[in-house]
Every structure is written in C-alpha cells, then in structure tokens.
Design a protein around this motif. Structure first.
Motif, mmCIF file in Angstrom:
data_model
loop_
_atom_site.group_PDB
_atom_site.id
_atom_site.type_symbol
_atom_site.label_atom_id
_atom_site.label_comp_id
_atom_site.label_asym_id
_atom_site.label_seq_id
_atom_site.Cartn_x
_atom_site.Cartn_y
_atom_site.Cartn_z
ATOM 1 N N PHE A 131 0.994 -1.348 -0.045
ATOM 2 C CA PHE A 131 0.050 -0.414 -0.016
ATOM 3 C C PHE A 131 0.826 1.132 0.444
ATOM 4 O O PHE A 131 2.357 1.096 -0.153
ATOM 5 C CB PHE A 131 -1.148 0.080 1.194
ATOM 6 C CG PHE A 131 -2.102 -1.066 1.235
ATOM 7 C CD1 PHE A 131 -2.968 -1.426 0.255
ATOM 8 C CD2 PHE A 131 -1.467 -2.348 1.915
ATOM 9 C CE1 PHE A 131 -3.966 -2.814 0.933
ATOM 10 C CE2 PHE A 131 -2.218 -3.715 2.799
ATOM 11 C CZ PHE A 131 -3.223 -3.086 1.706
ATOM 12 N N ALA A 132 0.270 2.305 0.404
ATOM 13 C CA ALA A 132 1.181 3.701 0.880
ATOM 14 C C ALA A 132 1.681 3.177 1.748
ATOM 15 O O ALA A 132 1.462 2.675 2.429
ATOM 16 C CB ALA A 132 0.431 5.163 0.775
ATOM 17 N N ILE A 133 3.186 3.776 1.912
ATOM 18 C CA ILE A 133 4.052 3.279 2.559
ATOM 19 C C ILE A 133 3.817 3.974 4.246
ATOM 20 O O ILE A 133 3.558 2.818 5.490
ATOM 21 C CB ILE A 133 5.410 4.058 2.858
ATOM 22 C CG1 ILE A 133 6.334 3.647 4.182
ATOM 23 C CG2 ILE A 133 5.030 5.618 2.466
ATOM 24 C CD1 ILE A 133 6.997 2.228 3.829
ATOM 25 N N TYR A 134 2.504 4.601 4.361
ATOM 26 C CA TYR A 134 2.235 5.666 5.698
ATOM 27 C C TYR A 134 1.045 4.479 6.042
ATOM 28 O O TYR A 134 0.738 3.974 6.933
ATOM 29 C CB TYR A 134 1.485 6.855 5.839
ATOM 30 C CG TYR A 134 3.075 7.711 5.794
ATOM 31 C CD1 TYR A 134 4.295 8.511 6.570
ATOM 32 C CD2 TYR A 134 3.285 8.339 4.349
ATOM 33 C CE1 TYR A 134 5.568 8.301 6.240
ATOM 34 C CE2 TYR A 134 4.486 8.885 4.073
ATOM 35 C CZ TYR A 134 4.920 9.029 5.934
ATOM 36 O OH TYR A 134 6.025 9.934 5.137
ATOM 37 N N ILE A 135 0.004 3.716 5.234
ATOM 38 C CA ILE A 135 -1.059 3.174 5.308
ATOM 39 C C ILE A 135 -0.376 1.360 5.535
ATOM 40 O O ILE A 135 -0.637 1.084 6.675
ATOM 41 C CB ILE A 135 -1.750 2.779 4.448
ATOM 42 C CG1 ILE A 135 -1.964 4.559 3.769
ATOM 43 C CG2 ILE A 135 -3.202 1.609 4.346
ATOM 44 C CD1 ILE A 135 -3.321 4.465 2.888
ATOM 45 N N TRP A 136 0.645 1.208 4.920
ATOM 46 C CA TRP A 136 1.362 -0.194 5.594
ATOM 47 C C TRP A 136 1.915 -0.304 6.307
ATOM 48 O O TRP A 136 1.961 -1.040 7.431
ATOM 49 C CB TRP A 136 2.734 -0.796 4.452
ATOM 50 C CG TRP A 136 3.258 -1.695 4.630
ATOM 51 C CD1 TRP A 136 2.491 -3.096 4.361
ATOM 52 C CD2 TRP A 136 4.277 -2.369 5.171
ATOM 53 N NE1 TRP A 136 3.711 -4.080 3.942
ATOM 54 C CE2 TRP A 136 4.226 -3.771 4.919
ATOM 55 C CE3 TRP A 136 5.215 -1.451 5.976
ATOM 56 C CZ2 TRP A 136 4.664 -4.194 5.353
ATOM 57 C CZ3 TRP A 136 5.689 -2.973 6.622
ATOM 58 C CH2 TRP A 136 6.075 -3.594 5.998
ATOM 59 N N LEU A 137 2.721 0.947 6.876
ATOM 60 C CA LEU A 137 3.169 1.431 8.324
ATOM 61 C C LEU A 137 2.056 1.389 9.448
ATOM 62 O O LEU A 137 2.693 0.453 10.421
ATOM 63 C CB LEU A 137 4.232 2.136 8.381
ATOM 64 C CG LEU A 137 5.406 2.552 7.455
ATOM 65 C CD1 LEU A 137 5.766 3.437 7.621
ATOM 66 C CD2 LEU A 137 6.606 1.095 8.460
ATOM 67 N N ALA A 138 1.045 1.654 9.079
ATOM 68 C CA ALA A 138 -0.056 1.739 10.270
ATOM 69 C C ALA A 138 -0.112 -0.133 10.759
ATOM 70 O O ALA A 138 -0.820 -0.255 11.920
ATOM 71 C CB ALA A 138 -1.018 2.510 9.870
ATOM 72 N N VAL A 139 -0.544 -0.509 9.547
ATOM 73 C CA VAL A 139 -0.786 -1.970 9.205
ATOM 74 C C VAL A 139 0.195 -3.055 10.327
ATOM 75 O O VAL A 139 0.193 -3.287 11.569
ATOM 76 C CB VAL A 139 -1.341 -2.785 7.875
ATOM 77 C CG1 VAL A 139 -1.517 -4.184 8.174
ATOM 78 C CG2 VAL A 139 -2.441 -1.710 7.364
ATOM 79 N N VAL A 140 1.376 -2.730 9.603
ATOM 80 C CA VAL A 140 2.381 -3.901 10.489
ATOM 81 C C VAL A 140 2.231 -3.087 12.584
ATOM 82 O O VAL A 140 2.321 -3.883 12.819
ATOM 83 C CB VAL A 140 3.827 -3.292 9.786
ATOM 84 C CG1 VAL A 140 4.438 -3.894 11.335
ATOM 85 C CG2 VAL A 140 3.641 -3.425 8.615
#
Length: 238
Positions: A131-140
């Motif tokens: 995903f967009a990097i910030y969305i992916w980081l939020a998931v992680v």
C-alpha cells in the motif's frame, strides 16, 4: 545405634515414597486447558517472535525498495524493520502492564484475547500487499500492538491454568514451547518463502493460524469457561 538403625531407613523410605508419588502424578497436570494454552503460546511465538521479526525487512524490500524516504529522511529496509521492532519494545512494558491489569477485571481475558487475535489475523492478511508506505506502516504497527497484547494475555492464561494444576511444570513447559516457537519461526517462514508467491503464502498461513486460534478461544468463551468469578462486595460494618 538403634536410633541410627531406625532413622536412616525411614528417611530413605520417605524419599522413595515421595518419588513414587511424583511419578504417579506425572501427567495429571496435562489437562486440555494446559494443552490449549501451550499450543497457543507456541504458535503466537512462532508467528510474532519468529516469522514477523525475521521476514519484516524482506517484505519491506520487496514492497518498496532497499531505501525508503520517510518524513524527508532516507532509511534502509533493514533499518526500518529494526525501528519497527524497537518501537514495539519501547511501548511493551507500559502497554503490557495496562492490558494485563485490564484483563484482571470482571470481563476476563478471553474476550480481549479473541478480539486481538482477530485484529492480528487481519494485519497478517494485509502485510504481504503493498500500500502507500504510511498506510502499510500503520498496518504493521497495529500488528505489533496486537502482538504485545496477545503475548501478555497468553502469559496470563498460562498463569491461570498453572494455578489449577502444577505451577512449576506448566510454566516451565509453556516457557520452553515459547522458545521453540521463536526458534522455528524463521526456519518455517523461509521454507514457505521458497515457494511461488512465497511472501503471500507465508503471511496467509500465519493469518489462517491466527484465525483458527480466534475460533478455538471463541468456542471456549461461548462455553462459559475461563470467566472470572465476580466476588460480591461486602460493606464494612459501621
């Protein structure tokens, strides 16, 4: 001399009797509740301490690149994975204590356990996709929060069942299986990653395991087990 004659055999007999009693009781502490808690701890350790920790930098590199731009800084994939792990260890003492205390309340641990198993399962479904990097980081990071809470609740459940059987044996066995899970997690992960669409297959396998645990403990909750007894408050006489 007569005292020695009578005292020595008695001591040996007591030791022999104690040994026989311990031998006869061996295995009685292995109840279905103990097995469920130990297996849950093993699988959670395998997934979070083993799989996620060992493959995070590889997933970041495959999704984006070996260097990522965040907030105007350039960070390597391995460094970003280390930062994510470090953030978890930073909040863990406070978050674990908070949820441990909350789970001691009248609603018990299982509802929280099932809820965060479900959340963790969805994070494992999303992590292998870019995903967009910030969305992916939020998931992680959501997955890391879930890992902290699930580890705390799993330890608390192990403590609960240990009180009902043999505390030393249950906690020792539980701890050993946690270490086994953490040790075999990377090995199993990289075996699956060698397959076609390895990253997706790895995290889909993890999601299936987590959802299976959520189903198992949902059944336990619906059966009315593991619910704490609510003691009535007795007012002090004036």
């Amino acid at each position: 001399m007569p005292l020695v004659y009578y005292s020595v055999p008695k001591t040996k007999q007591e030791e022999l009797t104690q040994y026989r009693n311990e031998k006869n009781e061996w295995g009685k502490w292995i109840t279905s509740s103990v097995v469920k808690v130990i297996i849950s701890g093993l699988l959670l350790s395998l997934l979070f301490q083993g799989m996620l920790a060992s493959t995070l930098s590889l997933v970041i590199g495959s999704h984006y690149s070996e260097t990522i731009s965040l907030l105007g800084f350039t960070v390597g994939a391995a460094a970003l994975a280390g930062i994510i792990q470090g953030i978890r260890w930073a909040w863990e003492p406070f978050l674990a204590t908070k949820f441990g205390q909350y789970s001691d309340g009248k609603y018990g641990r299982l509802l929280l356990f099932v809820a965060f198993l479900t959340i963790a399962g969805f994070t494992f479904l999303l992590i292998p996709f870019a995903f967009a990097i910030y969305i992916w980081l939020a998931v992680v990071l959501t997955g890391q929060v879930s890992a902290t809470i699930l580890t705390t609740l799993s330890d608390a459940l192990a403590s609960d069942v240990a009180k009902q059987t043999d505390r030393n044996r249950v906690i020792t066995c539980y701890t050993v299986f946690l270490d086994i899970g953490a040790a075999f997690g990377p090995l199993i992960s990289y075996m699956i990653m060698s397959l076609h669409h390895g990253i997706i297959m790895t995290y889909m396998t993890g999601a299936v395991i987590i959802f299976s645990l959520a189903l198992l403990w949902s059944v336990e909750y619906l059966r009315g087990r593991w619910r704490p007894s609510i003691k009535k408050k007795i007012s002090n006489p004036v």
